[in-house]
Design a protein around this motif. Structure first.
Motif, PDB file in Angstrom:
ATOM      1  N   ALA B 276      32.494  47.371  21.003  1.00  0.00           N
ATOM      2  CA  ALA B 276      33.394  48.000  21.980  1.00  0.00           C
ATOM      3  C   ALA B 276      32.598  48.400  23.226  1.00  0.00           C
ATOM      4  CB  ALA B 276      34.082  49.220  21.368  1.00  0.00           C
ATOM      5  N   SER B 277      31.389  48.929  23.015  1.00  0.00           N
ATOM      6  CA  SER B 277      30.541  49.308  24.148  1.00  0.00           C
ATOM      7  C   SER B 277      30.178  48.089  24.980  1.00  0.00           C
ATOM      8  CB  SER B 277      29.254  49.980  23.654  1.00  0.00           C
ATOM      9  OG  SER B 277      29.554  51.096  22.871  1.00  0.00           O
ATOM     10  N   ALA B 278      29.852  46.995  24.304  1.00  0.00           N
ATOM     11  CA  ALA B 278      29.500  45.776  25.023  1.00  0.00           C
ATOM     12  C   ALA B 278      30.677  45.290  25.867  1.00  0.00           C
ATOM     13  CB  ALA B 278      29.059  44.695  24.043  1.00  0.00           C
ATOM     14  N   LEU B 279      31.896  45.383  25.309  1.00  0.00           N
ATOM     15  CA  LEU B 279      33.085  44.986  26.072  1.00  0.00           C
ATOM     16  C   LEU B 279      33.222  45.862  27.311  1.00  0.00           C
ATOM     17  CD1 LEU B 279      35.782  44.479  23.275  1.00  0.00           C
ATOM     18  CD2 LEU B 279      34.684  42.710  24.634  1.00  0.00           C
ATOM     19  N   ALA B 280      33.010  47.175  27.124  1.00  0.00           N
ATOM     20  CA  ALA B 280      33.145  48.106  28.247  1.00  0.00           C
ATOM     21  C   ALA B 280      32.106  47.806  29.321  1.00  0.00           C
ATOM     22  CB  ALA B 280      33.012  49.544  27.752  1.00  0.00           C
ATOM     23  N   VAL B 281      30.879  47.527  28.882  1.00  0.00           N
ATOM     24  CA  VAL B 281      29.815  47.224  29.841  1.00  0.00           C
ATOM     25  C   VAL B 281      30.144  45.926  30.584  1.00  0.00           C
ATOM     26  CG1 VAL B 281      27.393  46.581  30.091  1.00  0.00           C
ATOM     27  CG2 VAL B 281      28.027  48.478  28.592  1.00  0.00           C
ATOM     28  N   ALA B 282      30.598  44.919  29.841  1.00  0.00           N
ATOM     29  CA  ALA B 282      30.950  43.644  30.475  1.00  0.00           C
ATOM     30  C   ALA B 282      32.039  43.866  31.520  1.00  0.00           C
ATOM     31  CB  ALA B 282      31.424  42.649  29.416  1.00  0.00           C
ATOM     32  N   LEU B 283      33.038  44.689  31.171  1.00  0.00           N
ATOM     33  CA  LEU B 283      34.119  44.975  32.114  1.00  0.00           C
ATOM     34  C   LEU B 283      33.576  45.637  33.371  1.00  0.00           C
ATOM     35  CD1 LEU B 283      37.171  45.168  32.727  1.00  0.00           C
ATOM     36  CD2 LEU B 283      37.167  47.361  31.574  1.00  0.00           C
ATOM     37  N   LEU B 284      32.689  46.617  33.158  1.00  0.00           N
ATOM     38  CA  LEU B 284      32.119  47.358  34.291  1.00  0.00           C
ATOM     39  C   LEU B 284      31.314  46.435  35.197  1.00  0.00           C
ATOM     40  CD1 LEU B 284      31.903  50.292  35.334  1.00  0.00           C
ATOM     41  CD2 LEU B 284      29.691  50.403  34.192  1.00  0.00           C
ATOM     42  N   VAL B 285      30.484  45.597  34.570  1.00  0.00           N
ATOM     43  CA  VAL B 285      29.609  44.713  35.350  1.00  0.00           C
ATOM     44  C   VAL B 285      30.440  43.714  36.148  1.00  0.00           C
ATOM     45  CG1 VAL B 285      27.899  42.873  35.165  1.00  0.00           C
ATOM     46  CG2 VAL B 285      27.617  44.988  33.859  1.00  0.00           C
ATOM     47  N   VAL B 286      31.420  43.091  35.492  1.00  0.00           N
ATOM     48  CA  VAL B 286      32.222  42.098  36.193  1.00  0.00           C
ATOM     49  C   VAL B 286      33.028  42.754  37.310  1.00  0.00           C
ATOM     50  CG1 VAL B 286      34.001  40.344  35.948  1.00  0.00           C
ATOM     51  CG2 VAL B 286      32.323  40.644  34.149  1.00  0.00           C
ATOM     52  N   THR B 287      33.570  43.948  37.040  1.00  0.00           N
ATOM     53  CA  THR B 287      34.328  44.658  38.076  1.00  0.00           C
ATOM     54  C   THR B 287      33.430  44.971  39.274  1.00  0.00           C
ATOM     55  OG1 THR B 287      35.632  45.674  36.334  1.00  0.00           O
ATOM     56  CG2 THR B 287      35.831  46.621  38.530  1.00  0.00           C
ATOM     57  N   ALA B 288      32.245  45.495  38.992  1.00  0.00           N
ATOM     58  CA  ALA B 288      31.321  45.841  40.069  1.00  0.00           C
ATOM     59  C   ALA B 288      30.957  44.591  40.870  1.00  0.00           C
ATOM     60  CB  ALA B 288      30.066  46.494  39.492  1.00  0.00           C
ATOM     61  N   ALA B 289      30.700  43.498  40.157  1.00  0.00           N
ATOM     62  CA  ALA B 289      30.341  42.255  40.838  1.00  0.00           C
ATOM     63  C   ALA B 289      31.476  41.781  41.737  1.00  0.00           C
ATOM     64  CB  ALA B 289      29.989  41.186  39.806  1.00  0.00           C
ATOM     65  N   LEU B 290      32.701  41.866  41.217  1.00  0.00           N
ATOM     66  CA  LEU B 290      33.868  41.449  42.009  1.00  0.00           C
ATOM     67  C   LEU B 290      34.000  42.297  43.266  1.00  0.00           C
ATOM     68  CD1 LEU B 290      36.860  40.695  39.619  1.00  0.00           C
ATOM     69  CD2 LEU B 290      35.852  39.222  41.349  1.00  0.00           C
ATOM     70  N   LEU B 291      33.827  43.624  43.104  1.00  0.00           N
ATOM     71  CA  LEU B 291      33.970  44.518  44.250  1.00  0.00           C
ATOM     72  C   LEU B 291      32.892  44.244  45.292  1.00  0.00           C
ATOM     73  CD1 LEU B 291      35.047  47.905  42.683  1.00  0.00           C
ATOM     74  CD2 LEU B 291      36.409  46.261  43.945  1.00  0.00           C
ATOM     75  N   LEU B 292      31.668  43.974  44.818  1.00  0.00           N
ATOM     76  CA  LEU B 292      30.589  43.651  45.745  1.00  0.00           C
ATOM     77  C   LEU B 292      30.927  42.395  46.530  1.00  0.00           C
ATOM     78  CD1 LEU B 292      27.307  44.426  43.790  1.00  0.00           C
ATOM     79  CD2 LEU B 292      28.175  45.520  45.872  1.00  0.00           C
ATOM     80  N   LEU B 293      31.473  41.425  45.807  1.00  0.00           N
ATOM     81  CA  LEU B 293      31.852  40.166  46.440  1.00  0.00           C
ATOM     82  C   LEU B 293      32.897  40.409  47.510  1.00  0.00           C
ATOM     83  CD1 LEU B 293      31.231  37.076  45.855  1.00  0.00           C
ATOM     84  CD2 LEU B 293      33.496  37.044  44.803  1.00  0.00           C
ATOM     85  N   VAL B 294      33.904  41.188  47.149  1.00  0.00           N
ATOM     86  CA  VAL B 294      34.961  41.509  48.110  1.00  0.00           C
ATOM     87  C   VAL B 294      34.380  42.285  49.283  1.00  0.00           C
ATOM     88  CG1 VAL B 294      37.095  42.811  48.455  1.00  0.00           C
ATOM     89  CG2 VAL B 294      36.774  41.482  46.367  1.00  0.00           C
ATOM     90  N   ALA B 295      33.457  43.214  48.961  1.00  0.00           N
ATOM     91  CA  ALA B 295      32.880  44.044  50.015  1.00  0.00           C
ATOM     92  C   ALA B 295      32.106  43.203  51.017  1.00  0.00           C
ATOM     93  CB  ALA B 295      31.972  45.103  49.398  1.00  0.00           C
ATOM     94  N   ARG B 296      31.558  42.069  50.554  1.00  0.00           N
ATOM     95  CA  ARG B 296      30.809  41.210  51.479  1.00  0.00           C
ATOM     96  C   ARG B 296      31.782  40.486  52.412  1.00  0.00           C
ATOM     97  NH1 ARG B 296      25.241  38.793  49.703  1.00  0.00           N
ATOM     98  NH2 ARG B 296      25.194  38.871  51.970  1.00  0.00           N
ATOM     99  N   ILE B 297      32.952  40.160  51.878  1.00  0.00           N
ATOM    100  CA  ILE B 297      33.935  39.459  52.708  1.00  0.00           C
ATOM    101  C   ILE B 297      34.635  40.454  53.638  1.00  0.00           C
ATOM    102  CG2 ILE B 297      35.978  37.984  52.668  1.00  0.00           C
ATOM    103  CD1 ILE B 297      35.116  37.242  49.766  1.00  0.00           C
ATOM    104  N   VAL B 298      35.121  41.547  53.051  1.00  0.00           N
ATOM    105  CA  VAL B 298      35.791  42.580  53.824  1.00  0.00           C
ATOM    106  C   VAL B 298      34.876  43.795  53.811  1.00  0.00           C
ATOM    107  CG1 VAL B 298      37.986  43.743  54.131  1.00  0.00           C
ATOM    108  CG2 VAL B 298      37.823  41.778  52.587  1.00  0.00           C
ATOM    109  N   ASN B 299      34.712  44.440  54.915  1.00  0.00           N
ATOM    110  CA  ASN B 299      33.816  45.592  54.922  1.00  0.00           C
ATOM    111  C   ASN B 299      34.532  46.830  54.384  1.00  0.00           C
ATOM    112  OD1 ASN B 299      31.954  47.533  55.326  1.00  0.00           O
ATOM    113  ND2 ASN B 299      31.366  46.841  57.377  1.00  0.00           N
ATOM    114  N   VAL B 300      34.531  46.935  53.030  1.00  0.00           N
ATOM    115  CA  VAL B 300      35.289  47.989  52.366  1.00  0.00           C
ATOM    116  C   VAL B 300      34.799  49.373  52.779  1.00  0.00           C
ATOM    117  CG1 VAL B 300      35.938  48.995  50.152  1.00  0.00           C
ATOM    118  CG2 VAL B 300      35.802  46.520  50.397  1.00  0.00           C
ATOM    119  N   GLY B 301      33.465  49.523  52.821  1.00  0.00           N
ATOM    120  CA  GLY B 301      32.902  50.825  53.163  1.00  0.00           C
ATOM    121  C   GLY B 301      33.396  51.299  54.514  1.00  0.00           C
TER     122      GLY B 301
END
Lengths: 349, 308
Positions: B276-301
């Motif tokens: 369950a922890s591994a699933l949670a970590v995988a979710l967190l990592v993929v979410t963070a990666a997606l947001l970073l990707l989006v942040a590079r395209i759109v300047n979210v900050g």
């Protein structure tokens, strides 16, 4: 002046809160508290009222309640050594797992299990209640003829319509599939999961999974899934509420819940005492059965059950004669994880 | 980002004193504020986050590598089964669609709210907030009664002869998305409304006065100014959607399992806490990666800070 008044008011209120908090903890510390944990709702209230309140008053014990049962919480309490629960209602496969992993106390020899069914007792657990997986059907859809065997339940030609199953592997779907495929009840375990999936494949596009008891009632009474592998009590209560539904008792599978005491519970002693009382409390069990249509577990308790309710219970002699088998939760304790995964994969295909 | 002068509470430096020096050290003002004691105001929140967020997260991460045995077993289990990867992909797919739909529905609604009279604005606000006051389970179950084969919608369509067979609207993605959009709509509308309310509508008049058509003025002037609100609402909706559990369980079919449900099942059902922890970590990592990707395209900050 006004600020002074305010400070006084805050101070007095704070002192009162602290005083009441202290008196509360005193009552909890004298070892005479029992925290009963079950699935919650009206069921749990009725249960505690019927089987614990009178006993607690007689013995000077304070009953507390918590809900719902959460296996992760139980394990976390045991592992951290801070167990706030006394007696916990669990599914039998978890009771096996908890016993094997040392998360549950062994039961006292003072608990007299002679009135219970052997299959429902382990060294860590006694039964709470019994229920049955029946063929629940909509009496409007199937007014003249309805499935009376699991083979007919799987016959979509003869009885068209969606079929509901509980979405979890322990919901007796595999047992039903194998019975439908001609496996004898006494040869059911260990389950031939491959063969069960092959049988389930034949009706896969007609299967609807439900999660909760309310969903189950809604599916079958609306006719959305006119056939359902049901919990007898749910169908009974829907029928009592005027819905067009009924239980077919033939070939039903018997299931049950169990009480366990979490390992290291400060209330272990009083919980053992209560369980010793519970298994002999025929009238209390009967009162709970009257309120909820879950069957009592001790021999002789049926005498005290309202006859109108009694005929709707798996423990009624005319129903018990139609039973195929009792679900083998020792098997499920061992295979739950692996079969759950297979089931999810199969369902997602 | 450069230091925001609006927050600088120090007395202004005497004019003409080392101007070049100040410009070359933009971080100086930040450091100075620590000494002044302003930075200490952050301490309680930082401690709180450390205690209730960072520490448990570290435990989850550690458990994913150590329970039941030390190693990468949990992650190997995760990637070796198409089931889990599919569930993760499905979670992002549904969350993405829900985010898009709430934006499409929420944007005009929030815009209308800024145009409405105070009375109607109040009414519209209440309408959007009503879902907050009802239990999630009740709302979701109401959709079961509405959308089922024998539900209100299908019975009406069948009765009117519009369709011959009931349309499958629950136990599939459609049901999950309808249910989730309703729940998430307030989270989209409120940030959008907050941003739109602060936009000076005279800018539109100015644009039109300079010859722009109303639509042009709207898209060239108004819409870009709403982007901070758009970004905020999309982020809120997307991140919240990823964790949904009850709605997919009741309105979805076996193909619509979302990762929240899977984590609960592993945590409380089969008690494989490491997995369950591994699933949670995988979710967190993929979410963070997606947001970073989006942040590079759109300047979210930039949008989130409102620093245009």
């Amino acid at each position: 002046m006004r600020i002074g008044q305010l400070v006084t008011a805050v101070g007095v209120t704070g002192a009162m809160v602290m005083l009441s908090a202290c008196s509360g903890s005193n009552a909890a510390e004298d070892g005479k508290t029992l925290t009963i944990v079950a699935w919650g709702g009206e069921d749990q209230k009725a249960h505690v009222r019927a089987t614990a309140e009178a006993w607690a008053e007689e013995n000077g014990i304070t009953i507390k309640q918590d809900s719902p049962t959460d296996y992760a919480k139980l394990r976390a309490q045991v592992e951290s050594g801070k167990v706030s629960w006394g007696a916990v209602e669990v599914e039998p496969n978890f009771a096996h797992t908890a016993c094997d992993n040392g998360w549950a106390e062994k039961l006292d020899s003072s608990i007299d299990t002679s009135l219970l069914k052997d299959v429902e007792v382990t060294e860590c657990a006694v039964p709470v209640l019994e229920y049955a997986f029946t063929i629940g059907y909509n009496t409007d859809t199937f007014a003249h003829d309805h499935p009376t065997t699991w083979a007919e339940f799987f016959d979509v030609e003869k009885f068209p319509g969606k079929r509901g199953f509980w979405k979890y592997a322990t919901g007796a779907m595999f047992e039903a599939a194998l019975l439908a495929d001609g496996v004898k009840p006494e040869e059911l375990y260990p389950l031939d999961i491959e063969r069960a999936f092959e049988k389930l494949d034949t009706i896969k596009d007609q299967i609807v999974f439900y999660e909760t008891g309310e969903q189950q009632q809604q599916l079958v009474s609306s006719g959305e899934a006119p056939l359902i592998q049901a919990w007898n009590g749910r169908i009974f209560s829907a029928a009592q509420a005027g819905q067009p539904v009924a239980n077919e008792w033939n070939e039903h599978l018997v299931s049950y819940d169990q009480w366990i005491i979490p390992k290291g519970s400060a209330q272990a002693e009083v919980a053992q005492e209560w369980l010793a009382h519970y298994v002999k409390d025929l009238e209390g069990q009967a009162e709970y059965a009257n309120a909820t249509a879950y069957a009592p577990v001790s021999e002789g308790a049926m005498e005290f059950v309202d006859p109108e309710v009694a005929k709707e219970l798996p423990t009624a002699p005319e129903n018990a004669a139609k039973m195929s088998t009792v679900v083998d939760y020792a098997y499920w304790a061992e295979h739950y994880d692996e079969v759950s995964k297979r089931l999810s994969e199969w369902a997602a295909q | 980002m450069t230091a925001a002068p609006a927050v600088d509470l120090r007395p202004a430096a005497p004019r003409g004193q080392h101007p070049g020096n100040l410009a070359s050290q933009p971080s100086r003002s930040t450091r100075k504020r620590w000494f002044d004691g302003w930075g200490l105001l952050m301490l309680p929140l930082a401690l709180f986050l450390l205690l209730v967020f960072v520490a448990p997260l570290a435990l989850v991460l550690a458990r994913s590598f150590t329970d039941p045995v030390t190693g990468l077993d949990n992650y190997r289990d995760f990637v070796s089964s198409s089931l889990y990867v599919d569930v993760l992909a499905n979670t992002f797919r549904i969350s993405g669609v829900v985010t898009l739909l709430t934006l499409v529905l929420g944007f005009p609604y929030a815009y209308l709210m800024t145009l409405a009279t105070p009375f109607w604005r109040g009414v519209m606000l209440i309408v959007v907030l009503v879902p907050f006051w009802t239990s999630l389970l009740v709302r979701t179950f109401a959709w079961v009664l509405m959308l089922g084969d024998t539900g209100v919608v299908n019975q009406t369509l069948l009765g009117l002869g519009v369709v011959e067979e009931p349309i499958a609207m629950i136990r599939n993605s459609t049901g999950v998305i309808i249910g989730m959009v309703q729940v998430m709509l307030p989270y989209a509308v409120l940030p959008l409304f907050a941003t739109m309310r602060s936009i000076d509508r005279r800018l539109l008049q100015a644009g039109e006065g300079l010859g722009a058509r109303p639509m042009t003025a709207f898209w060239r002037i108004y819409a870009p100014l709403t982007l901070p609100g758009v970004a905020a609402s999309c982020l809120l909706v997307f991140i919240s959607s990823i964790g949904f559990y009850v709605t997919p369980a009741l309105l979805g079919g076996p193909k619509d399992v979302m990762i929240g449900e899977l984590i609960v099942q592993q945590l409380s059902g089969v008690l494989r806490w490491g997995f369950a922890s591994a699933l949670a970590v995988a979710l967190l990592v993929v979410t963070a990666a997606l947001l970073l990707l989006v942040a590079r395209i759109v300047n979210v900050g930039k949008f989130m800070a409102g620093d245009r």
